[in-house]
Scaffold this motif. Structure first.
Motif, short mmCIF file in Angstrom:
data_model
loop_
_atom_site.label_atom_id
_atom_site.label_comp_id
_atom_site.label_asym_id
_atom_site.label_seq_id
_atom_site.Cartn_x
_atom_site.Cartn_y
_atom_site.Cartn_z
N TRP A 1 0.84 -1.19 0.00
CA TRP A 1 0.00 0.00 0.00
C TRP A 1 0.88 1.25 0.00
CZ3 TRP A 1 -5.10 -0.51 -0.76
CH2 TRP A 1 -5.68 -1.74 -0.49
N LEU A 2 0.54 2.15 -0.89
CA LEU A 2 1.25 3.42 -1.01
C LEU A 2 0.32 4.54 -0.58
CD1 LEU A 2 3.52 5.34 -2.01
CD2 LEU A 2 2.55 5.10 -4.32
N ASN A 3 0.68 5.20 0.50
CA ASN A 3 -0.16 6.27 1.03
C ASN A 3 0.49 7.62 0.73
OD1 ASN A 3 -2.23 7.54 2.44
ND2 ASN A 3 -1.11 7.46 4.38
N ILE A 4 -0.24 8.46 -0.01
CA ILE A 4 0.24 9.80 -0.36
C ILE A 4 -0.64 10.83 0.35
CG2 ILE A 4 0.74 11.40 -2.24
CD1 ILE A 4 0.94 9.01 -4.10
N GLN A 5 -0.07 11.59 1.25
CA GLN A 5 -0.83 12.57 2.02
C GLN A 5 -0.72 13.97 1.40
OE1 GLN A 5 0.59 12.38 6.06
NE2 GLN A 5 0.37 10.16 6.18
N ASP A 6 -1.74 14.77 1.65
CA ASP A 6 -1.75 16.18 1.25
C ASP A 6 -1.51 16.37 -0.24
OD1 ASP A 6 -2.02 16.72 3.97
OD2 ASP A 6 0.15 16.88 4.25
N ALA A 7 -2.01 15.44 -1.05
CA ALA A 7 -1.81 15.56 -2.51
C ALA A 7 -3.04 15.10 -3.28
CB ALA A 7 -0.59 14.75 -2.93
N ILE A 8 -4.21 15.29 -2.71
CA ILE A 8 -5.44 14.83 -3.36
C ILE A 8 -5.64 15.59 -4.67
CG2 ILE A 8 -7.94 14.70 -3.13
CD1 ILE A 8 -7.56 14.37 -0.13
N GLY A 9 -5.96 14.81 -5.71
CA GLY A 9 -6.25 15.40 -7.01
C GLY A 9 -5.04 15.60 -7.89
N GLN A 10 -3.84 15.27 -7.41
CA GLN A 10 -2.64 15.46 -8.23
C GLN A 10 -2.24 14.16 -8.93
OE1 GLN A 10 0.63 17.81 -6.65
NE2 GLN A 10 -0.59 18.28 -4.80
N ALA A 11 -1.56 14.30 -10.05
CA ALA A 11 -1.08 13.14 -10.78
C ALA A 11 0.15 12.56 -10.08
CB ALA A 11 -0.72 13.52 -12.21
N ALA A 12 0.35 11.25 -10.24
CA ALA A 12 1.49 10.58 -9.62
C ALA A 12 2.12 9.61 -10.61
CB ALA A 12 1.06 9.83 -8.36
N ASN A 13 3.45 9.64 -10.65
CA ASN A 13 4.20 8.70 -11.46
C ASN A 13 4.92 7.74 -10.52
OD1 ASN A 13 7.19 8.10 -12.55
ND2 ASN A 13 5.80 8.16 -14.30
N ILE A 14 4.64 6.44 -10.65
CA ILE A 14 5.15 5.43 -9.72
C ILE A 14 6.01 4.44 -10.48
CG2 ILE A 14 4.52 3.65 -8.05
CD1 ILE A 14 1.78 5.11 -7.81
N GLU A 15 7.23 4.20 -9.99
CA GLU A 15 8.13 3.24 -10.58
C GLU A 15 8.63 2.29 -9.51
OE1 GLU A 15 10.10 5.92 -14.18
OE2 GLU A 15 11.11 5.81 -12.22
N VAL A 16 8.83 1.03 -9.89
CA VAL A 16 9.39 0.02 -8.98
C VAL A 16 10.68 -0.51 -9.60
CG1 VAL A 16 9.05 -2.18 -7.81
CG2 VAL A 16 7.11 -0.62 -8.14
N PHE A 17 11.77 -0.45 -8.83
CA PHE A 17 13.07 -0.96 -9.26
C PHE A 17 13.45 -2.16 -8.40
CE2 PHE A 17 13.11 3.60 -10.14
CZ PHE A 17 13.48 3.62 -11.49
N ASN A 18 14.11 -3.14 -9.02
CA ASN A 18 14.62 -4.25 -8.21
C ASN A 18 15.92 -3.86 -7.54
OD1 ASN A 18 16.65 -4.46 -10.14
ND2 ASN A 18 15.78 -6.28 -11.13
N GLY A 19 16.53 -4.78 -6.79
CA GLY A 19 17.73 -4.46 -6.04
C GLY A 19 18.91 -4.09 -6.91
N GLY A 20 18.86 -4.42 -8.19
CA GLY A 20 19.93 -4.06 -9.11
C GLY A 20 19.67 -2.77 -9.86
N GLY A 21 18.54 -2.11 -9.57
CA GLY A 21 18.23 -0.84 -10.22
C GLY A 21 17.49 -0.96 -11.53
N GLN A 22 17.01 -2.19 -11.88
CA GLN A 22 16.28 -2.38 -13.13
C GLN A 22 14.80 -2.03 -12.90
OE1 GLN A 22 18.30 -4.15 -15.74
NE2 GLN A 22 16.91 -3.00 -17.06
N LEU A 23 14.23 -1.24 -13.80
CA LEU A 23 12.81 -0.89 -13.72
C LEU A 23 11.98 -2.12 -14.06
CD1 LEU A 23 10.62 1.34 -13.43
CD2 LEU A 23 10.83 1.68 -15.91
#
Length: 403
Positions: free
Chosen positions: A335-357
């Protein structure tokens, strides 16, 4: 006849003098050497406590970060007990070397601070190095412990001092270890372009012995695949990981850096050199901060000022500013909780331990409820979540899959 001979000899001498003067005038007098930039891994070494009469050696490693050959013309200790040696050949741009300093504690007692002045074609021309520590008489019966700052890597090989039994940095490292830190691999692929979100990170204040992790996110802003061939820290305490697969144009990746503060003290600046099919082929990242011993840390009562660095430990919830992830570790849903940012766009990326997207998600409008990420199919291990909300700066948070 005799008079004519004398006049002829005099004329010849005058002409010879004129010609010699002209030749001397035509000689090119060398101008002042072009300046470059010298960067030391550290400018202060603390050798701890030693018995009177023992000798200590330490290698202050440096890199030529300028565009001209680095020429060291002198290195001088503040007293006869401190003897430095330095490379006599020019150090080319991007290459490295070391100032090896030997300190003789004979006839010394108590706290010591010695200075070494380096003179080179830099601006300013002098750089100062310091060697510090405390000396006891063997008759005092003090339990002496040697605090050494030795990196167990090829750039700072360890030799044994037969007289005292102290492990010392090798005063004569091999050419390969000191000359090729930045040029171990030369990419042969067509050049691309790498753009880092940041090239310098300050982890604030931590206790000696703690480990810190941070990711340097980057984007391929070129027209061809970006191929990283190497990433190397300038000491064994700084270990980077990098993506093994090519990064396509417009894609992103990360350099994951782990810093171990064991046996470190005071202000630290460490370098990570990235080699890729870019022009120039090397990029340099910096990780900085201050380290305290546990005793002084606890007694002073200061709170860690970590910014967005992360001390490696088991945590149930990881947060930074107004963004948090939980549960951590997780075996299914993150779960990703973003506070005080309702209505804004979000770009989310997940990298592994080696830095690969490995995953990317765009959220057009954030709401009150946390954002759900399904990580049930991820291989157990460490990962990084990188989040950018609206126009705010990107935030990176670690999480673990599996228990």
């Amino acid at each position: 006849m005799k008079r004519q001979l004398i006049l002829s000899v005099a004329l010849i001498l005058i002409l010879t003098t004129i010609i010699s003067a002209q030749e001397w005038t035509d000689l090119e007098v060398p101008e002042t050497l072009p300046t470059t930039t010298i960067h030391f891994d550290e400018k202060e070494f603390y050798f701890g406590k030693i018995g009177q009469g023992e000798k200590i050696q330490y290698a202050f490693k440096f890199i030529n970060l300028g565009n001209e050959p680095l020429i060291l013309s002198n290195a001088k200790g503040s007293c006869g007990c401190v003897v430095p040696s330095w490379p006599k050949e020019p150090i080319l741009p991007g290459n490295s070397g070391a100032i090896v300093v030997e300190f003789d504690s004979k006839n010394k007692i108590g706290m010591q601070t010695k200075q070494v002045t380096i003179t080179a074609n830099t601006n300013p021309p002098q750089s100062l190095l310091y060697i510090k520590g405390e000396i006891y008489k063997p008759s005092d019966g003090v339990d002496i412990s040697i605090y050494k700052d030795i990196e167990e890597n090829p750039q700072n090989e360890v030799v044994q001092n037969g007289a005292s039994g102290i492990n010392l940095p090798n005063p004569n490292p091999t050419d390969n270890s000191v000359e090729q830190i930045l040029h171990e691999e030369e990419p042969v692929h067509p050049a691309s372009t790498i753009s880092f979100d940041e090239r310098e990170f300050n982890f604030g204040k931590i206790r000696e012995g703690e480990k810190v992790q941070h990711i340097f996110r980057f984007t391929n802003t070129g027209d061809g695949p970006l191929i990283l061939s190497n990433a190397k820290g300038n000491c064994g305490c700084t270990v980077p990981s990098w993506p093994a697969e090519p990064i396509l144009p417009g894609g992103s990746g990360a350099i994951v850096v782990e810093f171990d503060s064991k046996a470190k003290m005071g202000l630290q600046t460490k370098l990570v050199t990235i080699t890729a099919n870019t022009d120039p082929p090397q990029s340099i990242l910096y990780i900085k901060g201050e380290i305290y011993t546990p005793s002084s840390d606890e007694n002073s009562g200061f709170d860690k000022m970590l910014g967005e660095s992360h001390i490696i430990k088991d945590v149930e919830k990881t947060s930074s500013n107004n963004i948090s992830v939980y549960p951590n570790p997780t075996d299914g849903i993150l779960w990703l909780n973003i506070q005080d940012a309702i209505g804004q766009a979000a770009n989310i990326e997940v990298f592994n331990g080696g830095g690969q997207l490995i995953h990317k998600k765009e959220v057009t409008e954030t709401g009150v409820d946390p954002i759900q990420l399904d990580v049930a199919d991820y291989v157990s291990g460490a990962y990084w979540l990188s989040v950018k909300v609206g126009d705010s700066r990107r935030v990176s948070l670690p999480f673990v899959v599996g228990k």
